[in-house]
Design a protein around this motif. Sequence first.
Motif, short mmCIF file in Angstrom:
data_model
loop_
_atom_site.label_atom_id
_atom_site.label_comp_id
_atom_site.label_asym_id
_atom_site.label_seq_id
_atom_site.Cartn_x
_atom_site.Cartn_y
_atom_site.Cartn_z
N ALA A 42 -32.60 -12.31 43.35
CA ALA A 42 -33.36 -11.19 42.77
C ALA A 42 -32.42 -10.07 42.34
O ALA A 42 -32.59 -9.47 41.26
N ALA A 43 -31.40 -9.78 43.14
CA ALA A 43 -30.44 -8.72 42.81
C ALA A 43 -29.67 -9.09 41.55
O ALA A 43 -29.42 -8.24 40.68
N ARG A 44 -29.29 -10.34 41.39
CA ARG A 44 -28.56 -10.79 40.19
C ARG A 44 -29.47 -10.67 38.96
O ARG A 44 -29.01 -10.27 37.88
N MET A 45 -30.74 -11.06 39.12
CA MET A 45 -31.66 -11.01 37.98
C MET A 45 -31.89 -9.57 37.55
O MET A 45 -32.11 -9.30 36.37
N LEU A 46 -31.85 -8.63 38.47
CA LEU A 46 -32.04 -7.23 38.14
C LEU A 46 -30.76 -6.53 37.72
O LEU A 46 -30.76 -5.36 37.38
N GLY A 47 -29.65 -7.27 37.74
CA GLY A 47 -28.36 -6.73 37.33
C GLY A 47 -27.75 -5.80 38.35
O GLY A 47 -26.87 -5.00 38.04
#
Length: 143
Positions: free
Chosen positions: A136-141
């Motif tokens: 989720a953190a990667r998807m949100l940048g």
Amino acid sequence: MPDTDVFRLQKSDLNSFLFADVGTESNGMPLSVVSMLGRLGGDPWADAGRLARQTPEAATRELAEIITGTACSGRSSAEVMAIATRLAALLPSASSRRAERQAARSEPPGPGLPGIRNLTTTLTWGAIVLGVMVLAARMLGLI
């Protein structure tokens, strides 16, 4: 909550009673105690356990009533009492059931420790949650 012990058949001290032959029905099919008790609409193991806690005389009387009410044949009262007496003799006594429960409690646990099993489950779910959070953190940048 209903009892969902799927291994009940393997460890029940009531099996010799429950799977005993009551007799042949009018259609020629054999009738077992488990089938006869099942016709009452309850749990045959619970009914058998209740019968086992009774005195042999009380269990014999109740079995005679059940046989009369559920077995489809024209048996005489003497035949019904003979069958009920034979079946009641197959019920484990309360003292033997108590001794078996105590022996089961004192047996060492089988392979594997319950604490390790719980720890493994907790760590597995922790890793899954952590993986979802990183994704989720990667998807949100954020990372």
